[in-house]
Design an enzyme around this catalytic site. Structure first.
Site, short mmCIF file in Angstrom:
data_model
loop_
_atom_site.label_atom_id
_atom_site.label_comp_id
_atom_site.label_asym_id
_atom_site.label_seq_id
_atom_site.Cartn_x
_atom_site.Cartn_y
_atom_site.Cartn_z
N CYS A 123 0.83 -1.21 0.00
CA CYS A 123 0.00 0.00 0.00
C CYS A 123 0.86 1.25 0.00
O CYS A 123 0.60 2.20 -0.75
CB CYS A 123 -0.94 -0.01 1.22
SG CYS A 123 -2.02 1.44 1.31
N CYS A 183 -8.10 -2.54 6.60
CA CYS A 183 -9.46 -2.01 6.55
C CYS A 183 -10.45 -3.03 6.03
O CYS A 183 -11.52 -3.22 6.59
CB CYS A 183 -9.50 -0.77 5.67
SG CYS A 183 -11.14 -0.14 5.33
#
Length: 319
Positions: free
Chosen positions: A106, A206
Site C-alpha cells: 500500500c 481495513c
C-alpha cells in the site's frame, strides 16, 4: 524564503492529526490542503458486512480535525488502484503459498505512488506529501534522501516504508517522526484535538474488519484440505484447510486429544503435496535459521549501499 507547499494525508487518527497540527504552525511548510484517502470500496466485497470497514468513521474524524485546525479537506478515491495494485497482488501471492505484507504494498503503490501522482495533477508537483508515519529523513552527501528510524523505536514504521521510491521520499515529510507516541498524544490534548486520542487505533487491514484474517481469505481462496504432519515422527496429527492459510512459525491448535489441546508450530509447507509439517515446541531448533536468501532487492537510493559494494557485507536489523 517562501514556505514549501504540502498536502497532508489525514486518516482520522491522532498521528496524522498532530502531523497536520505541526504543519499548520510550521515556518518551513504551507499547508495546501488536507487529504483523506478512500482505499476500499465495500461494493467490491464478496461478503458485504456493515462492520467490514471503518472508512466512514475515519473520514468523520478527519473532517472534525480539519474543521478545528481550519484546513480544507479533500477526499480522493484510490479504491481501484488499491484493488489492482495491492489486493489482487496479495491474494495472488497467498495462492502461491507466499505471505505478503499489504502495508508495504500500500505504501509503495498507493500512498507514495498513486497519491504522489494525484497531488502532482490536482495540487501541483511542487507540493510535498505529509503523513503520520513514525519515520524520519535526511540528506546524504550526494543529495539523496535517506529513510531513518523514528525517535520512538517501538512505533517506528520504516519497515513498512522500505519499498517507496527515492522520488516520492525526497518530497515527503514525517512531522511526528521526531516525537514519541506519548508526546503526540499530549500535543493532541493541548491543542483541542483530544477527541482523536479516544479513537481506537487502526492496527489491521481495513477490508478485513472484525473478521479473522484466515476467514477473510476463504472468500477469495478455495479451501483445500490436507494433512498436518509431525515432522519428527511422520505421524499425521491433524488436517489443515490449505497451505496458503499457514505461515512458517505460526501456532496451530490441534483438536482435543487425550484430555489435551496441543499447540504445534508450522515448520514448513509443501504446496505440491498440500502438506503442512509441524513441530511441537516453539523453541524447536528447526524453527531457527542461521542463513536466509533474499530476492527482489529495493534500494531507495537506487543503488546498493557503498559499504556493501566495498566490503561485501552489510548490517541488517530483522523486523
Amino acid at each position: 524564503m517562501s514556505r514549501r507547499p504540502v498536502v497532508c494525508a489525514v486518516s482520522g487518527g491522532v498521528d496524522s492529526a498532530v502531523s497536520l497540527l505541526r504543519l499548520v504552525h510550521s515556518k518551513e511548510f504551507q499547508v495546501s490542503s488536507a487529504l483523506f484517502m478512500k482505499n476500499w470500496d465495500l461494493r467490491e466485497e464478496m461478503d458485504f458486512s456493515p462492520l467490514t470497514c471503518t472508512s466512514d468513521t475515519d473520514e468523520a474524524f478527519a473532517r472534525q480535525v480539519c474543521e478545528r485546525l481550519r484546513v480544507p479537506l479533500h477526499i480522493a478515491d484510490f479504491s481501484k488502484d488499491y484493488w489492482n495494485e495491492v489486493f489482487t497482488t496479495m491474494i495472488s501471492k497467498y495462492k502461491k503459498g507466499v505471505t505478503p505484507n499489504p502495508d508495504i504494498l500500500c505504501n509503495r503503490y498507493i500512498k507514495f505512488g498513486s497519491l504522489r501522482k494525484y497531488i502532482d495533477t490536482y495540487f501541483g508537483p511542487d507540493n510535498w506529501i505529509s503523513t503520520g508515519h513514525y519515520a524520519r529523513t535526511s540528506r546524504d552527501g550526494s543529495g539523496q534522501t535517506e529513510l531513518k528510524l523514528s525517535r520512538d523505536k517501538v512505533k517506528d514504521q520504516t519497515f513498512f516504508l522500505s519499498q517507496i521510491s527515492q522520488a516520492a521520499l525526497s518530497k515527503t515529510v514525517f512531522p511526528v517522526g521526531g516525537l514519541e507516541k506519548r508526546q503526540v498524544k499530549k500535543l493532541a490534548d493541548e491543542n483541542n484535538l483530544a477527541f482523536v486520542n479516544g479513537k481506537k487505533e487502526s492496527m489491521g487491514l481495513c477490508f478485513v474488519g472484525d473478521r479473522k484474517f484466515n476467514h477473510f481469505l476463504r472468500d477469495y481462496i478455495p479451501v483445500k484440505k490436507g494433512p498436518i504432519v509431525d515432522f519428527a515422527s511422520g505421524e499425521v496429527v491433524g488436517t489443515h484447510e490449505g497451505v496458503q492459510f499457514c505461515t512458517i512459525g505460526q501456532s496451530i491448535d490441534l483438536p482435543y486429544v487425550k484430555k489435551e489441546a496441543p499447540t504445534v508450530f508450522v515448520y514448513k509447507r509443501d504446496p505440491e503435496t498440500n502438506t503442512v509439517f509441524v513441530v511441537s515446541r516453539r523453541s524447536s531448533p528447526l524453527l531457527w535459521r542461521s542463513t536466509f536468501s533474499v530476492q527482489c532487492f529495493h534500494w531507495i537510493s537506487g543503488s546498493p549501499p557503498r559499504k556493501l559494494l566495498n566490503d561485501g557485507k552489510v548490517s541488517s536489523y530483522m523486523r
